[in-house]
Motif scaffolding. Structure first.
Motif, PDB file in Angstrom:
ATOM      1  N   GLN A 142       1.071  -1.097   0.346  1.00 51.43           N
ATOM      2  CA  GLN A 142      -0.244  -0.020  -0.039  1.00 51.43           C
ATOM      3  C   GLN A 142       0.969   1.109  -0.101  1.00 51.43           C
ATOM      4  N   LEU A 143       1.327   1.389   0.439  1.00 59.74           N
ATOM      5  CA  LEU A 143       2.431   2.409   1.388  1.00 59.74           C
ATOM      6  C   LEU A 143       4.296   3.013  -0.419  1.00 59.74           C
ATOM      7  N   PHE A 144       4.163   1.527  -1.098  1.00 61.73           N
ATOM      8  CA  PHE A 144       4.276   1.874  -2.271  1.00 61.73           C
ATOM      9  C   PHE A 144       3.229   2.455  -3.207  1.00 61.73           C
ATOM     10  N   LEU A 145       1.699   2.117  -3.543  1.00 59.27           N
ATOM     11  CA  LEU A 145       1.591   3.095  -4.273  1.00 59.27           C
ATOM     12  C   LEU A 145       1.332   3.577  -3.971  1.00 59.27           C
ATOM     13  N   LEU A 146       1.127   4.309  -2.762  1.00 56.46           N
ATOM     14  CA  LEU A 146       0.347   5.761  -2.490  1.00 56.46           C
ATOM     15  C   LEU A 146       1.944   6.022  -2.980  1.00 56.46           C
ATOM     16  N   GLN A 147       2.861   5.957  -2.714  1.00 57.06           N
ATOM     17  CA  GLN A 147       4.465   7.272  -2.768  1.00 57.06           C
ATOM     18  C   GLN A 147       4.609   6.709  -4.585  1.00 57.06           C
ATOM     19  N   ASP A 188      -5.339  -0.297  -8.480  1.00 55.08           N
ATOM     20  CA  ASP A 188      -4.258  -0.407  -7.755  1.00 55.08           C
ATOM     21  C   ASP A 188      -4.310  -0.875  -6.587  1.00 55.08           C
ATOM     22  N   TYR A 189      -4.403   0.471  -6.003  1.00 54.82           N
ATOM     23  CA  TYR A 189      -5.183   0.871  -4.555  1.00 54.82           C
ATOM     24  C   TYR A 189      -5.716   0.000  -4.033  1.00 54.82           C
ATOM     25  N   TYR A 190      -7.295   0.128  -4.613  1.00 50.03           N
ATOM     26  CA  TYR A 190      -7.990  -0.556  -4.615  1.00 50.03           C
ATOM     27  C   TYR A 190      -7.927  -1.898  -4.157  1.00 50.03           C
ATOM     28  N   GLN A 191      -7.495  -2.789  -5.403  1.00 46.98           N
ATOM     29  CA  GLN A 191      -7.532  -4.067  -5.204  1.00 46.98           C
ATOM     30  C   GLN A 191      -6.555  -4.350  -3.473  1.00 46.98           C
ATOM     31  N   ILE A 192      -5.606  -3.884  -3.513  1.00 46.37           N
ATOM     32  CA  ILE A 192      -4.186  -4.290  -2.348  1.00 46.37           C
ATOM     33  C   ILE A 192      -4.696  -3.616  -1.252  1.00 46.37           C
ATOM     34  N   ASP A 193      -5.712  -2.778  -1.499  1.00 46.01           N
ATOM     35  CA  ASP A 193      -7.057  -2.710  -0.102  1.00 46.01           C
ATOM     36  C   ASP A 193      -7.640  -3.263   0.532  1.00 46.01           C
ATOM     37  N   SER A 194      -7.701  -3.990  -0.902  1.00 46.52           N
ATOM     38  CA  SER A 194      -9.213  -5.421  -0.538  1.00 46.52           C
ATOM     39  C   SER A 194      -8.729  -6.889   0.264  1.00 46.52           C
ATOM     40  N   SER A 195      -7.415  -6.568  -0.713  1.00 46.59           N
ATOM     41  CA  SER A 195      -6.261  -7.348  -0.265  1.00 46.59           C
ATOM     42  C   SER A 195      -5.563  -7.959   1.488  1.00 46.59           C
ATOM     43  N   PHE A 196      -6.221  -7.084   1.945  1.00 48.67           N
ATOM     44  CA  PHE A 196      -5.686  -6.849   3.474  1.00 48.67           C
ATOM     45  C   PHE A 196      -6.835  -7.340   4.103  1.00 48.67           C
ATOM     46  N   HIS A 197      -8.062  -7.155   3.823  1.00 47.18           N
ATOM     47  CA  HIS A 197      -9.733  -7.528   4.043  1.00 47.18           C
ATOM     48  C   HIS A 197      -9.314  -9.074   3.969  1.00 47.18           C
ATOM     49  N   ARG A 198      -9.311  -9.177   2.845  1.00 45.68           N
ATOM     50  CA  ARG A 198      -9.525 -10.842   2.382  1.00 45.68           C
ATOM     51  C   ARG A 198      -7.927 -11.882   3.334  1.00 45.68           C
ATOM     52  N   ILE A 199      -6.968 -10.920   4.151  1.00 43.56           N
ATOM     53  CA  ILE A 199      -6.391 -11.430   4.532  1.00 43.56           C
ATOM     54  C   ILE A 199      -6.974 -11.723   5.579  1.00 43.56           C
ATOM     55  N   GLU A 229      -3.490   4.155   6.835  1.00 44.45           N
ATOM     56  CA  GLU A 229      -3.219   4.754   8.087  1.00 44.45           C
ATOM     57  C   GLU A 229      -3.912   3.961   9.022  1.00 44.45           C
ATOM     58  N   GLU A 230      -4.903   4.361   8.497  1.00 43.32           N
ATOM     59  CA  GLU A 230      -5.929   2.815   9.344  1.00 43.32           C
ATOM     60  C   GLU A 230      -5.283   1.927   9.189  1.00 43.32           C
ATOM     61  N   HIS A 231      -5.887   1.715   8.104  1.00 51.40           N
ATOM     62  CA  HIS A 231      -4.955   0.113   8.500  1.00 51.40           C
ATOM     63  C   HIS A 231      -4.060  -0.731   9.088  1.00 51.40           C
ATOM     64  N   CYS A 232      -3.328   0.354   8.994  1.00 57.02           N
ATOM     65  CA  CYS A 232      -1.727   0.654   9.770  1.00 57.02           C
ATOM     66  C   CYS A 232      -1.706   0.690  11.523  1.00 57.02           C
ATOM     67  N   ARG A 233      -2.923   0.567  11.860  1.00 58.75           N
ATOM     68  CA  ARG A 233      -3.986   1.393  13.312  1.00 58.75           C
ATOM     69  C   ARG A 233      -4.301  -0.043  13.034  1.00 58.75           C
ATOM     70  N   MET A 234      -5.047  -0.363  12.577  1.00 54.59           N
ATOM     71  CA  MET A 234      -5.407  -1.799  13.012  1.00 54.59           C
ATOM     72  C   MET A 234      -4.388  -3.298  12.819  1.00 54.59           C
ATOM     73  N   VAL A 235      -4.050  -3.049  12.738  1.00 53.83           N
ATOM     74  CA  VAL A 235      -2.577  -4.241  12.891  1.00 53.83           C
ATOM     75  C   VAL A 235      -2.336  -3.550  13.732  1.00 53.83           C
ATOM     76  N   GLN A 236      -1.937  -2.415  14.724  1.00 58.86           N
ATOM     77  CA  GLN A 236      -1.578  -2.312  15.885  1.00 58.86           C
ATOM     78  C   GLN A 236      -2.236  -3.164  16.429  1.00 58.86           C
ATOM     79  N   LEU A 237      -4.092  -2.827  16.354  1.00 56.27           N
ATOM     80  CA  LEU A 237      -4.853  -2.917  17.805  1.00 56.27           C
ATOM     81  C   LEU A 237      -4.768  -4.558  17.904  1.00 56.27           C
TER      82      LEU A 237
END
Length: 210
Positions: free
Chosen positions: A101-106, A113-124, A164-172
């Motif tokens: 995600q960070l690579f795609l943002l930068q 492309d971002y939506y697909q990797i975003d969706s993959s986060f939830h699939r995991i 950032e929300e995804h990062c926070r989710m993993v932290q929680l």
């Protein structure tokens, strides 16, 4: 190809689709074009009006609202499981996903492309909770949801916030805080629809004034 162009918003809701133009574009007769449009109609991605033509179907906002409701209900149930001694394998996959995600943002990659990797986060998360079948069911009804998400990603410009929300989710998950995770999941899933609903209401008011 047409399905991909509709889902990616290359072909926008309400845009006319002419059989003759498609036949020329793909160098085929109208028969396979009609077959393709028939399949897209069955998926509710195009609408056919006699004497008027074929058009890209509008986003069914009420369907999106209900799908988000279901997604939120399920993911809130998963929060307890995700925070109860989360497997290291899942956390590694989620961290790799965050790096992507960070690579795609930068790199300024496309919303799709971002939506697909975003969706993959939830699939995991679904997969490691033993809910692969539930995820596949949601994906069967992705047409309206995908277009909604791409609209929100393009118009809100908040991909950095989503990351950032995804990062926070993993932290929680790592800290074992399911109640905080539930609050964040609900905000993460519902805020986009709220933004788009407010935008639609503003546009409706502007049209009324005009």
């Amino acid at each position: 190809m047409l399905r991909g162009e509709i889902l990616s918003l290359t072909l926008r809701p309400g845009q006319p689709i002419a059989e003759s133009e498609l036949a020329r574009r793909f160098s085929v007769s109208r028969t396979p074009v009609r077959a393709a449009l028939s399949r897209l109609k069955s998926e509710k991605l195009v609408e056919v009006f006699p004497q008027k033509g074929t058009f890209v179907a509008p986003v069914d906002w009420d369907f999106v609202r209900q799908l988000i409701y279901m997604r939120c209900s399920v993911e809130l149930r998963l929060a307890d499981q995700l925070c109860a001694d989360p497997p290291e394998e899942m956390l590694r996959e989620l961290r790799r996903n965050l790096n992507s995600q960070l690579f795609l943002l930068q790199a300024g990659s496309s919303p799709m492309d971002y939506y697909q990797i975003d969706s993959s986060f939830h699939r995991i998360c679904f997969t490691h909770c033993g809910m692969e079948a539930v995820w596949r069911i949601f994906r069967q009804f992705h047409a309206n949801y995908t277009r909604f998400r791409l609209m929100d990603i393009r118009e809100s410009g908040l991909t950095g916030q989503f990351y950032e929300e995804h990062c926070r989710m993993v932290q929680l998950m790592e800290e074992g805080k399911p109640e905080e995770l539930k609050i964040l999941i609900q905000q993460h899933l519902e805020s986009g629809f709220q933004r788009m609903a407010e935008k639609a209401a503003r546009e409706a008011r502007e049209q009324t004034v005009t």
